[in-house]
Motif scaffolding. Structure first.
Motif, PDB file in Angstrom:
ATOM      1  N   GLY A  42     -20.934  23.057 -21.589  1.00 23.44           N
ATOM      2  CA  GLY A  42     -22.110  23.363 -22.411  1.00 23.44           C
ATOM      3  C   GLY A  42     -23.390  23.306 -21.601  1.00 23.44           C
ATOM      4  N   ASN A  43     -24.305  22.444 -22.015  1.00 18.00           N
ATOM      5  CA  ASN A  43     -25.601  22.308 -21.340  1.00 18.00           C
ATOM      6  C   ASN A  43     -25.578  21.307 -20.193  1.00 18.00           C
ATOM      7  OD1 ASN A  43     -26.892  24.147 -23.087  1.00 18.00           O
ATOM      8  ND2 ASN A  43     -27.149  22.552 -24.635  1.00 18.00           N
ATOM      9  N   TYR A  44     -24.388  20.862 -19.785  1.00 17.80           N
ATOM     10  CA  TYR A  44     -24.260  19.838 -18.743  1.00 17.80           C
ATOM     11  C   TYR A  44     -23.443  20.374 -17.571  1.00 17.80           C
ATOM     12  CZ  TYR A  44     -25.943  16.706 -22.375  1.00 17.80           C
ATOM     13  OH  TYR A  44     -26.705  16.120 -23.357  1.00 17.80           O
ATOM     14  N   ASP A  45     -23.785  19.875 -16.362  1.00 18.56           N
ATOM     15  CA  ASP A  45     -22.980  20.196 -15.188  1.00 18.56           C
ATOM     16  C   ASP A  45     -22.658  18.902 -14.439  1.00 18.56           C
ATOM     17  OD1 ASP A  45     -25.332  19.548 -13.818  1.00 18.56           O
ATOM     18  OD2 ASP A  45     -25.866  21.637 -13.433  1.00 18.56           O
ATOM     19  N   HIS A  46     -21.926  19.019 -13.343  1.00 15.23           N
ATOM     20  CA  HIS A  46     -21.484  17.867 -12.556  1.00 15.23           C
ATOM     21  C   HIS A  46     -20.682  16.872 -13.416  1.00 15.23           C
ATOM     22  CE1 HIS A  46     -24.389  19.560  -9.792  1.00 15.23           C
ATOM     23  NE2 HIS A  46     -24.011  18.722  -8.849  1.00 15.23           N
ATOM     24  N   CYS A  47     -19.898  17.406 -14.366  1.00 16.21           N
ATOM     25  CA  CYS A  47     -19.107  16.544 -15.253  1.00 16.21           C
ATOM     26  C   CYS A  47     -17.736  16.276 -14.621  1.00 16.21           C
ATOM     27  CB  CYS A  47     -18.912  17.201 -16.615  1.00 16.21           C
ATOM     28  SG  CYS A  47     -20.447  17.619 -17.468  1.00 16.21           S
ATOM     29  N   SER A  48     -17.349  15.017 -14.558  1.00 12.49           N
ATOM     30  CA  SER A  48     -16.035  14.645 -14.037  1.00 12.49           C
ATOM     31  C   SER A  48     -15.635  13.300 -14.608  1.00 12.49           C
ATOM     32  CB  SER A  48     -16.044  14.582 -12.499  1.00 12.49           C
ATOM     33  OG  SER A  48     -16.833  13.476 -12.057  1.00 12.49           O
ATOM     34  N   PHE A  49     -14.344  12.987 -14.483  1.00 18.33           N
ATOM     35  CA  PHE A  49     -13.874  11.636 -14.821  1.00 18.33           C
ATOM     36  C   PHE A  49     -13.104  11.113 -13.613  1.00 18.33           C
ATOM     37  CE2 PHE A  49     -11.238   8.337 -16.690  1.00 18.33           C
ATOM     38  CZ  PHE A  49     -12.181   7.662 -17.462  1.00 18.33           C
ATOM     39  N   ASN A  50     -13.347   9.852 -13.282  1.00 20.68           N
ATOM     40  CA  ASN A  50     -12.806   9.295 -12.045  1.00 20.68           C
ATOM     41  C   ASN A  50     -12.148   7.947 -12.304  1.00 20.68           C
ATOM     42  OD1 ASN A  50     -14.356  11.198  -9.951  1.00 20.68           O
ATOM     43  ND2 ASN A  50     -15.772  10.630 -11.580  1.00 20.68           N
ATOM     44  N   THR A  51     -10.940   7.790 -11.769  1.00 19.42           N
ATOM     45  CA  THR A  51     -10.182   6.549 -11.942  1.00 19.42           C
ATOM     46  C   THR A  51      -9.700   6.054 -10.586  1.00 19.42           C
ATOM     47  OG1 THR A  51      -9.385   7.361 -14.078  1.00 19.42           O
ATOM     48  CG2 THR A  51      -8.245   5.457 -13.130  1.00 19.42           C
ATOM     49  N   GLU A  52      -9.950   4.803 -10.287  1.00 16.14           N
ATOM     50  CA  GLU A  52      -9.495   4.239  -9.017  1.00 16.14           C
ATOM     51  C   GLU A  52      -8.055   3.756  -9.134  1.00 16.14           C
ATOM     52  OE1 GLU A  52     -11.969   1.477  -7.000  1.00 16.14           O
ATOM     53  OE2 GLU A  52     -13.839   2.443  -7.633  1.00 16.14           O
ATOM     54  N   GLY A  53      -7.312   3.917  -8.063  1.00 17.20           N
ATOM     55  CA  GLY A  53      -5.921   3.471  -8.024  1.00 17.20           C
ATOM     56  C   GLY A  53      -5.409   3.471  -6.596  1.00 17.20           C
ATOM     57  N   THR A  54      -4.104   3.349  -6.455  1.00 14.87           N
ATOM     58  CA  THR A  54      -3.474   3.320  -5.137  1.00 14.87           C
ATOM     59  C   THR A  54      -2.472   4.453  -5.026  1.00 14.87           C
ATOM     60  OG1 THR A  54      -3.698   0.913  -5.023  1.00 14.87           O
ATOM     61  CG2 THR A  54      -2.116   1.945  -3.501  1.00 14.87           C
ATOM     62  N   GLY A  55      -2.657   5.281  -4.012  1.00 17.71           N
ATOM     63  CA  GLY A  55      -1.702   6.348  -3.746  1.00 17.71           C
ATOM     64  C   GLY A  55      -0.716   5.925  -2.668  1.00 17.71           C
ATOM     65  N   THR A  56       0.534   6.377  -2.794  1.00 12.10           N
ATOM     66  CA  THR A  56       1.547   6.070  -1.774  1.00 12.10           C
ATOM     67  C   THR A  56       2.185   7.359  -1.296  1.00 12.10           C
ATOM     68  OG1 THR A  56       3.391   5.856  -3.361  1.00 12.10           O
ATOM     69  CG2 THR A  56       2.060   3.886  -2.942  1.00 12.10           C
ATOM     70  N   TYR A  57       2.567   7.366   0.000  1.00 14.77           N
ATOM     71  CA  TYR A  57       3.277   8.526   0.532  1.00 14.77           C
ATOM     72  C   TYR A  57       3.917   8.143   1.865  1.00 14.77           C
ATOM     73  CZ  TYR A  57      -1.211   9.001   3.040  1.00 14.77           C
ATOM     74  OH  TYR A  57      -2.352   8.765   3.768  1.00 14.77           O
ATOM     75  N   ARG A  58       4.933   8.933   2.222  1.00 19.20           N
ATOM     76  CA  ARG A  58       5.582   8.766   3.530  1.00 19.20           C
ATOM     77  C   ARG A  58       5.914  10.149   4.065  1.00 19.20           C
ATOM     78  NH1 ARG A  58      11.120   5.466   3.960  1.00 19.20           N
ATOM     79  NH2 ARG A  58      11.859   7.333   2.868  1.00 19.20           N
ATOM     80  N   GLY A  59       5.392  10.449   5.243  1.00 17.20           N
ATOM     81  CA  GLY A  59       5.616  11.756   5.833  1.00 17.20           C
ATOM     82  C   GLY A  59       6.937  11.831   6.575  1.00 17.20           C
ATOM     83  N   ASN A  60       7.573  13.025   6.536  1.00 16.42           N
ATOM     84  CA  ASN A  60       8.814  13.206   7.290  1.00 16.42           C
ATOM     85  C   ASN A  60       8.501  13.558   8.742  1.00 16.42           C
ATOM     86  OD1 ASN A  60       8.156  15.953   7.380  1.00 16.42           O
ATOM     87  ND2 ASN A  60       9.456  16.472   5.619  1.00 16.42           N
ATOM     88  N   ASP A  61       9.541  13.944   9.493  1.00 14.27           N
ATOM     89  CA  ASP A  61       9.348  14.197  10.933  1.00 14.27           C
ATOM     90  C   ASP A  61       8.453  15.400  11.204  1.00 14.27           C
ATOM     91  OD1 ASP A  61      10.924  12.040  11.532  1.00 14.27           O
ATOM     92  OD2 ASP A  61      12.757  13.214  11.830  1.00 14.27           O
ATOM     93  N   ASP A  62       8.341  16.302  10.233  1.00 11.75           N
ATOM     94  CA  ASP A  62       7.520  17.496  10.430  1.00 11.75           C
ATOM     95  C   ASP A  62       6.084  17.313   9.939  1.00 11.75           C
ATOM     96  OD1 ASP A  62       9.644  18.992  11.499  1.00 11.75           O
ATOM     97  OD2 ASP A  62      10.375  19.463   9.482  1.00 11.75           O
ATOM     98  N   SER A  63       5.793  16.154   9.408  1.00  9.60           N
ATOM     99  CA  SER A  63       4.462  15.923   8.849  1.00  9.60           C
ATOM    100  C   SER A  63       3.446  15.603   9.937  1.00  9.60           C
ATOM    101  CB  SER A  63       4.506  14.770   7.837  1.00  9.60           C
ATOM    102  OG  SER A  63       4.786  13.544   8.490  1.00  9.60           O
ATOM    103  N   ASN A  64       2.179  15.745   9.555  1.00 11.40           N
ATOM    104  CA  ASN A  64       1.091  15.400  10.461  1.00 11.40           C
ATOM    105  C   ASN A  64      -0.017  14.744   9.635  1.00 11.40           C
ATOM    106  OD1 ASN A  64      -0.530  15.234  12.762  1.00 11.40           O
ATOM    107  ND2 ASN A  64      -1.401  17.281  12.425  1.00 11.40           N
ATOM    108  N   PRO A  65       0.216  13.525   9.149  1.00 10.48           N
ATOM    109  CA  PRO A  65      -0.728  12.887   8.221  1.00 10.48           C
ATOM    110  C   PRO A  65      -2.086  12.619   8.865  1.00 10.48           C
ATOM    111  CG  PRO A  65       0.919  11.308   8.982  1.00 10.48           C
ATOM    112  CD  PRO A  65       1.368  12.648   9.467  1.00 10.48           C
ATOM    113  N   THR A  66      -3.151  12.913   8.113  1.00 14.48           N
ATOM    114  CA  THR A  66      -4.508  12.624   8.603  1.00 14.48           C
ATOM    115  C   THR A  66      -4.830  11.137   8.460  1.00 14.48           C
ATOM    116  OG1 THR A  66      -5.346  13.243   6.413  1.00 14.48           O
ATOM    117  CG2 THR A  66      -5.399  14.933   8.111  1.00 14.48           C
ATOM    118  N   ILE A  67      -4.147  10.478   7.529  1.00 12.74           N
ATOM    119  CA  ILE A  67      -4.284   9.033   7.349  1.00 12.74           C
ATOM    120  C   ILE A  67      -2.870   8.448   7.285  1.00 12.74           C
ATOM    121  CG2 ILE A  67      -5.179   7.177   5.876  1.00 12.74           C
ATOM    122  CD1 ILE A  67      -7.226   9.135   4.768  1.00 12.74           C
ATOM    123  N   GLY A  68      -2.574   7.451   8.095  1.00 11.80           N
ATOM    124  CA  GLY A  68      -1.238   6.868   8.131  1.00 11.80           C
ATOM    125  C   GLY A  68      -0.408   7.420   9.275  1.00 11.80           C
ATOM    126  N   THR A  69       0.838   6.978   9.340  1.00  9.63           N
ATOM    127  CA  THR A  69       1.762   7.359  10.414  1.00  9.63           C
ATOM    128  C   THR A  69       3.009   7.961   9.806  1.00  9.63           C
ATOM    129  OG1 THR A  69       0.947   5.499  11.735  1.00  9.63           O
ATOM    130  CG2 THR A  69       3.021   6.517  12.430  1.00  9.63           C
TER     131      THR A  69
END
Length: 364
Positions: free
Chosen positions: A160-187
């Motif tokens: 409507g008459n508003y912009d920059h609208c978002s909802f944000n929730t903090e939490g913990t993400g988990t992941y593990r890359g395989n041999d073909d991965s190239n993670p920017t954060i983590g190993t």
């Protein structure tokens, strides 16, 4: 400037994503990469309009109605549609149709009628469903502000008459890359936990491709996790017909004469005069019998539209006055609006208003 650049201006105004499913909009004839010599704007594309384009040196016709509505099985010139298309092709003239994309636009056909009648407090009469989507993604806390900013720049988060609208929730993400991965954060090969923020933003469906490209380009992860869902919310800025109010209530017969004057019509077909005064007005350019129920629900005193059949007038049932002003007449100012709009965007060649009267209905 080439044709696709002109098209981009038109689709900023009226994205094709909001045209009705039955319609045939967009570039109907021609190559979008052709350089433009001039633009002729018309309500309908007929042979006489193509002749006018040739005479005025315009190789792009911007038409409200599409000349090709149903599939063509041949091009032999056996009817006015085929003859028009053949003439355009032979003379290297492109044809673009905007039709119900502009009908459903906030600054479109029905807004033009409202402005012509001086209506205020305008709103969409029948909001379009299925046009609002939601993007949810997950990003490291330190990157959240930057990513949100880019998503907003791409057009997300407008309500409507508003912009920059978002909802944000903090939490913990988990992941593990395989041999073909190239993670920017983590190993790679090791389970990683990262403080993340879940960002949710709504957006209009026509920007989905652009928004997802922005997301991938500015997200720090190699693999971007995201979800896109379609919402059932009505879109208050997209839809057919409009509702507005007169600045000052008018006596009904005075208002009908006012319509004739402002809309330049010679006659109005109307239902029984069941109301002594008019304040709330619904409008729908073109064929609008399907909007009668919506106009009644909205509490409109009158619905101004076209192409009403005999039995449509019975459905007024003394709850509303139906005013049929004619199809061409209800849309006639659209081409003037498009000329004004394109002329402000384009200065290096002519944007010409067609002087050909394409109204097939004559009055005695």
């Amino acid at each position: 400037m080439i044709i696709k650049e002109v098209i981009s201006y038109l689709e900023d105004l009226a994205p094709l994503a909001y045209a009705e499913d039955f319609d045939n909009v967009g570039l109907l004839v021609g190559d979008k990469n052709t350089e433009v010599s001039g633009v002729l704007v018309t309500l309908d594309t007929l042979e006489t309009v193509v002749d006018e384009a040739i005479e005025k040196g315009c190789n792009l016709i911007v038409s409200f109605h599409p000349i090709i509505f149903k599939g063509l099985k041949s091009l032999t010139g056996k009817n006015y549609v085929e003859r028009t298309v053949l003439k355009a092709i032979k003379n290297n003239i492109a044809i673009y149709a905007i039709h119900t994309a502009l009908d459903n636009a906030l600054r479109g056909v029905n807004d033009i009628i409202c402005n012509t009648l001086g209506l205020v407090n305008k709103s969409i009469l029948i909001p379009q469903k299925g046009t609002i989507k939601k993007l949810t993604t997950y990003v490291p806390v330190k990157n959240a502000n930057a990513l949100r900013t880019e998503l907003f720049k791409a057009g997300a988060g407008n309500i409507g008459n508003y912009d920059h609208c978002s909802f944000n929730t903090e939490g913990t993400g988990t992941y593990r890359g395989n041999d073909d991965s190239n993670p920017t954060i983590g190993t790679k090969g090791q389970l990683h936990e990262e403080p993340e923020i879940q960002i949710s933003v709504t957006f209009n469906k026509h920007i989905e491709t652009k928004l997802l490209q922005t997301l991938v380009a500015h997200h720090p992860y190699e693999e971007v996790a995201f979800e896109v869902t379609s919402l059932d919310n009505y879109n208050q800025n997209i839809g057919i017909g409009m509702l507005g109010e007169l600045k000052k209530e008018q006596e009904t017969y005075t208002f009908l004469k006012f319509i004739k004057e402002k809309m330049k019509v010679s006659c109005i077909r109307h239902s029984e005069i069941s109301k002594s005064t008019i304040k709330k007005v619904a409008v729908l350019g073109g064929s609008g019998s399907f909007a009668i129920a919506a106009a009644k629900r909205a509490g409109a005193d009158v619905l101004i539209t076209a192409d009403l059949k005999y039995h449509d007038f019975f459905s007024a049932e003394n709850d509303i006055i139906l005013a049929d002003i004619g199809h061409y007449e209800s849309e006639q100012f659209t081409k003037n609006f498009l000329v004004d709009y394109l002329s402000k965007k384009i200065t290096n060649f002519a944007v010409v208003l067609s002087t050909t009267n394409t109204n097939p209905v004559k009055y005695l």
